[in-house]
Scaffold this motif. Sequence first.
Motif, PDB file in Angstrom:
ATOM      1  N   ILE A 122      44.422  41.378  38.796  1.00 60.70           N
ATOM      2  CA  ILE A 122      44.031  40.896  40.119  1.00 60.70           C
ATOM      3  C   ILE A 122      43.986  42.034  41.133  1.00 60.70           C
ATOM      4  N   LEU A 123      44.990  42.912  41.106  1.00 62.06           N
ATOM      5  CA  LEU A 123      45.156  43.898  42.174  1.00 62.06           C
ATOM      6  C   LEU A 123      44.392  45.190  41.954  1.00 62.06           C
ATOM      7  N   LYS A 124      44.362  45.687  40.741  1.00 64.06           N
ATOM      8  CA  LYS A 124      43.934  47.064  40.511  1.00 64.06           C
ATOM      9  C   LYS A 124      42.471  47.375  40.844  1.00 64.06           C
ATOM     10  N   PRO A 125      41.556  46.406  40.808  1.00 63.23           N
ATOM     11  CA  PRO A 125      40.182  46.764  41.196  1.00 63.23           C
ATOM     12  C   PRO A 125      40.035  47.150  42.674  1.00 63.23           C
ATOM     13  N   TRP A 126      41.076  46.916  43.478  1.00 64.82           N
ATOM     14  CA  TRP A 126      40.960  47.075  44.919  1.00 64.82           C
ATOM     15  C   TRP A 126      41.722  48.296  45.412  1.00 64.82           C
ATOM     16  N   PRO A 127      41.296  48.888  46.548  1.00 67.51           N
ATOM     17  CA  PRO A 127      42.086  49.949  47.183  1.00 67.51           C
ATOM     18  C   PRO A 127      43.466  49.428  47.590  1.00 67.51           C
ATOM     19  N   MET A 128      44.407  50.350  47.785  1.00 65.02           N
ATOM     20  CA  MET A 128      45.797  49.977  48.047  1.00 65.02           C
ATOM     21  C   MET A 128      45.939  49.037  49.240  1.00 65.02           C
ATOM     22  N   VAL A 129      45.194  49.284  50.314  1.00 66.05           N
ATOM     23  CA  VAL A 129      45.322  48.448  51.505  1.00 66.05           C
ATOM     24  C   VAL A 129      44.898  47.011  51.202  1.00 66.05           C
TER      25      VAL A 129
END
Length: 296
Positions: free
Chosen positions: A85-92
């Motif tokens: 869920i999280l990793k495709p997106w930039p940290m922010v």
Amino acid sequence: MQCLGLSCYGMFLQTLTAGWDDLECHRVYNFLCELTNLSRKMQTIVFSKPGSARKLELRIRLFCRNVLLDHWTHRSDSAFWLTRILKPWPMVNQARLLYIIFGPISPQDGQVIWQKMIEEPTDDSSLRGLADAIKLLYDTGIREWTADDVISLLDELSVVPREWLLENNARLLILSGNNICFTFMASKAVNGRATELARLIVFLALVCEKELYCMDWAVKMMQKVCKVFSTPAERSNFLQNVANAFACIIMEMVQLIMSGDRDEEERSFMDLFHLVHAQANFHKEVLHLTMNTLST
């Protein structure tokens, strides 16, 4: 909040993929994203103003929790799906998604409460979901997450949607466990943020006082962090900053009480009451530690 249909969907997914390797499960996730348009929905909410698409935020939370995250027996499986869920997106954007999925929600309608961390001190129940998610990523050894990644995510989370009250930040660190708390604080020490770190120590002590946690934990955490500083002068400066931070924050609370906002006066007075006791108990533990060191 639960959705029976999505929960059944999640249990079916767990049964279907039992024993599958990571590559096959990754393909399943990609298929689900395509089938449900999940990635585009996530894109909408991470680039929108927090709370401007409340129903969509709720749908994404329910889908991620009930279908992808909540039914796994092993923590490593939950960590795998949370990583997808999280990793495709930039940290922010990862921090925004983490708050939407695990942050505090209204008991009336289940919608995300965006102002919870920035307006007033909160309780453990509002932060436990976020803390458990952070621990999941840190503790399960998923190769996509280094300790630095998790600490950076935690740092980003503390400004979603704006900078949190430091007491809430301290409470999240305590709930996240000793290793994460120390690593987070050591990172600030290494980066020379001694003043910010000192204020955080004060609020760790305040949360310990409010929740009747052992105050020697806060003192030992300060002692451990102190050793991160490379020179005696830096360590001495840090300890002086801690002493100054107690005094400054007490004065800030006194000024808030004297400002005459009666709606805030009672809560502010109780915060001051707890902080004065926290300072006394914190320094008592420091004295005990000093005397024990001198006697050995």
